[in-house]
Design an enzyme around this catalytic site. Structure first.
Site, PDB file in Angstrom:
ATOM      1  N   LYS A 179       0.817  -1.215   0.000  1.00  0.00           N
ATOM      2  CA  LYS A 179       0.000   0.000   0.000  1.00  0.00           C
ATOM      3  C   LYS A 179       0.844   1.255   0.000  1.00  0.00           C
ATOM      4  CE  LYS A 179      -4.449  -1.451   1.756  1.00  0.00           C
ATOM      5  NZ  LYS A 179      -5.477  -1.259   2.788  1.00  0.00           N
ATOM      6  N   LYS A 233      -5.002  -9.911  -7.306  1.00  0.00           N
ATOM      7  CA  LYS A 233      -6.172 -10.051  -6.439  1.00  0.00           C
ATOM      8  C   LYS A 233      -7.297  -9.120  -6.896  1.00  0.00           C
ATOM      9  CE  LYS A 233      -6.075  -8.194  -2.433  1.00  0.00           C
ATOM     10  NZ  LYS A 233      -5.857  -7.693  -1.071  1.00  0.00           N
ATOM     11  N   LYS A 263     -10.662  -3.405  -4.435  1.00  0.00           N
ATOM     12  CA  LYS A 263     -11.488  -2.197  -4.526  1.00  0.00           C
ATOM     13  C   LYS A 263     -10.775  -1.102  -5.295  1.00  0.00           C
ATOM     14  CE  LYS A 263     -13.404  -2.895   0.116  1.00  0.00           C
ATOM     15  NZ  LYS A 263     -13.149  -2.645   1.544  1.00  0.00           N
TER      16      LYS A 263
HETATM   17  P1  TYM Z   1     -10.916  -5.311   3.642  1.00  0.00           P
HETATM   18  O1  TYM Z   1     -11.923  -4.259   3.888  1.00  0.00           O
HETATM   19  O2  TYM Z   1      -9.796  -5.047   2.698  1.00  0.00           O
HETATM   20  O3  TYM Z   1     -11.624  -6.620   3.130  1.00  0.00           O
HETATM   21  C1  TYM Z   1     -12.719  -7.170   3.843  1.00  0.00           C
HETATM   22  C2  TYM Z   1     -12.639  -8.684   3.807  1.00  0.00           C
HETATM   23  O4  TYM Z   1     -12.663  -9.139   2.444  1.00  0.00           O
HETATM   24  C3  TYM Z   1     -11.590 -10.028   2.201  1.00  0.00           C
HETATM   25  N1  TYM Z   1     -11.135  -9.876   0.821  1.00  0.00           N
HETATM   26  C4  TYM Z   1     -11.045 -10.885  -0.054  1.00  0.00           C
HETATM   27  N2  TYM Z   1     -11.308 -12.191   0.059  1.00  0.00           N
HETATM   28  C5  TYM Z   1     -11.128 -12.974  -1.032  1.00  0.00           C
HETATM   29  N3  TYM Z   1     -10.705 -12.483  -2.239  1.00  0.00           N
HETATM   30  C6  TYM Z   1     -10.430 -11.170  -2.389  1.00  0.00           C
HETATM   31  N4  TYM Z   1     -10.019 -10.704  -3.569  1.00  0.00           N
HETATM   32  C7  TYM Z   1     -10.593 -10.305  -1.274  1.00  0.00           C
HETATM   33  N5  TYM Z   1     -10.425  -8.973  -1.084  1.00  0.00           N
HETATM   34  C8  TYM Z   1     -10.765  -8.739   0.192  1.00  0.00           C
HETATM   35  C9  TYM Z   1     -10.508  -9.601   3.192  1.00  0.00           C
HETATM   36  O5  TYM Z   1      -9.595 -10.653   3.446  1.00  0.00           O
HETATM   37  C10 TYM Z   1     -11.343  -9.246   4.413  1.00  0.00           C
HETATM   38  O6  TYM Z   1     -11.631 -10.405   5.176  1.00  0.00           O
HETATM   39  N6  TYM Z   1      -7.803  -5.458   7.526  1.00  0.00           N
HETATM   40  C11 TYM Z   1      -9.133  -5.847   7.103  1.00  0.00           C
HETATM   41  C12 TYM Z   1     -10.233  -5.225   7.929  1.00  0.00           C
HETATM   42  C13 TYM Z   1     -10.107  -5.446   9.406  1.00  0.00           C
HETATM   43  C14 TYM Z   1     -10.294  -6.662  10.097  1.00  0.00           C
HETATM   44  C15 TYM Z   1     -10.121  -6.350  11.463  1.00  0.00           C
HETATM   45  C16 TYM Z   1     -10.564  -7.957   9.690  1.00  0.00           C
HETATM   46  C17 TYM Z   1      -9.846  -4.477  10.324  1.00  0.00           C
HETATM   47  N7  TYM Z   1      -9.850  -5.038  11.572  1.00  0.00           N
HETATM   48  C18 TYM Z   1     -10.203  -7.343  12.454  1.00  0.00           C
HETATM   49  C19 TYM Z   1     -10.651  -8.942  10.678  1.00  0.00           C
HETATM   50  C20 TYM Z   1     -10.475  -8.643  12.036  1.00  0.00           C
HETATM   51  C21 TYM Z   1      -9.292  -5.402   5.659  1.00  0.00           C
HETATM   52  O7  TYM Z   1      -8.553  -4.622   5.159  1.00  0.00           O
HETATM   53  O8  TYM Z   1     -10.365  -5.861   5.045  1.00  0.00           O
END
Ligand code: TYM
Length: 344
Positions: free
Chosen positions: A114, A206, A209
């Site tokens: 990032k 991947k 967004k």
């Molecule tokens: P975020 O918002 O990027 O994504 C949310 C969830 O979606 C999953 N994900 C995917 N799974 C499969 N294929 C993909 N291409 C894909 N893109 C995204 C992510 O793995 C995630 O589960 N750091 C986390 C948010 C967070 C969090 C937490 C998660 C903050 N605190 C505590 C668990 C526990 C994140 O950036 O998610």
């Protein structure tokens, strides 16, 4: 020591919720509701580690909450809220900033991706992102965390932080009567056929967004026409589909589309190939389009309906935040006691 089983997970309100978020995370959040007490959080504090326009952030927050509900999460039985309403997340994150080591954070691949080349210009928050994530989970002493594959390293760090806190403060934890270990070591739940959904334009990247091309992803709010167009244009190779899973090796685009089909249908890659083995992509893509429209259409429509009533969504978030805050306050009270802070 046995900890009460509890699920926590979060999704960032950074726009463009997509099929990867759904299959890798939200769909699985829904499935866990019958087995665990669940807490699902819109992680707005994480979102601002990169610039977010204050004019758009409230809508993005409500849209994630709407997606949770539209996908089938029940905010009455479980807790749905946005992170910034519960100050204990940030409070515990500070304590964890003092537990985690620089060397641990320096290894985080997501920060490197990032921040890119201009690392000096990345926010301090982006660097400390994983300690806040550990605090999200551990402020509820959650034991299970459903996430996509890309969050695995962050989850390992959360376990390391929990372990180090338990060790560093072991004596204090025992003397003050909190048992042998205060925090559980949270277990990642990375399961199913779509833990890493790839871009529709490039089977080695991947689905994300932030990809500049909207054709790389299916958004949860896409209508049937856009879904059909995106699947029609999805990159493939010239061979027909193999009839066994082994035949998907070194065919990332085919593997991705078959995985998406399997996850949407609630089955396995092997079963999908049993049905579509030797089929041409045109046939398979048309079946995938029908399935995706049938599964995602109602979710998108329900999300649109819910976001038209922001007052109702805000009421859900306020109720969830009040319930979450009670749990978080108990943990923080104990943490302050364990660390040795004086309270009035
Ligand atoms: P975020 O918002 O990027 O994504 C949310 C969830 O979606 C999953 N994900 C995917 N799974 C499969 N294929 C993909 N291409 C894909 N893109 C995204 C992510 O793995 C995630 O589960 N750091 C986390 C948010 C967070 C969090 C937490 C998660 C903050 N605190 C505590 C668990 C526990 C994140 O950036 O998610």
């Amino acid at each position: 020591m046995a900890f009460l089983e509890r699920v926590f997970s979060g999704v960032q309100p950074t726009g463009n919720l997509h099929l990867g978020n759904y299959l890798g995370a939200i769909k699985r959040f829904v499935e866990l509701q019958d087995r665990y007490d669940c807490i699902y959080c819109v992680v707005d504090l994480h979102a601002i580690t990169v610039w977010q326009d204050p004019a758009e952030l409230p809508h993005a927050i409500r849209e994630v909450a709407a997606a949770f509900i539209a996908c089938g999460i029940d905010p009455k039985r479980h807790i749905v809220f946005n992170q910034s309403q519960v100050a204990e997340h940030a409070e515990l994150a500070w304590v964890f900033n003092c537990v985690a080591r620089l060397g641990w954070l320096n290894r985080m691949t997501q920060f490197k991706e990032k921040a890119g080349k201009d690392r000096e210009n990345a926010s301090v928050g982006l660097y400390a992102y994983p300690t806040l994530m550990a605090a999200d989970i551990l402020v509820y002493r959650a034991t299970h965390v459903p996430v996509g594959e890309d969050q695995k390293q962050h989850l390992e760090l959360a376990r390391d932080i929990a372990q180090k806190f338990n060790n560093d403060f072991g004596r204090s934890i025992r003397e003050r009567g909190y048992g042998e270990a205060f925090f559980p070591l949270p277990e990642p739940l990375i399961t199913g056929e779509a833990t890493r959904v790839m871009s529709l334009r490039d089977g080695n990247a991947k689905m994300s967004k932030s990809d500049a091309s909207d054709y790389s992803r299916i958004n949860l709010t896409d209508d049937a026409d856009s879904i059909a167009q995106k699947i029609r244009r999805a990159k493939t190779d010239p061979e027909p589909l193999p009839s066994e899973e082994k035949g998907l090796e070194r065919r990332p685009e085919a593997d991705n589309l078959v995985g998406i089909y399997a996850a949407l249908a609630g089955t396995t890659r092997a079963a999908v190939l049993g049905e579509f083995g030797n089929a041409q992509f045109s046939t398979f893509k048309s079946a995938l389009t029908d399935l995706a429209v049938a599964k995602l259409g109602p979710i998108g429509a329900e999300m649109q309906r819910l976001v038209r009533d922001p007052v109702a969504i805000d009421a859900v978030l306020a109720d969830g935040a009040a319930r979450a805050q009670k749990l978080a306050a108990e943990t923080m009270k104990a943490v302050k006691d364990i660390v040795g802070f004086v309270r009035s």
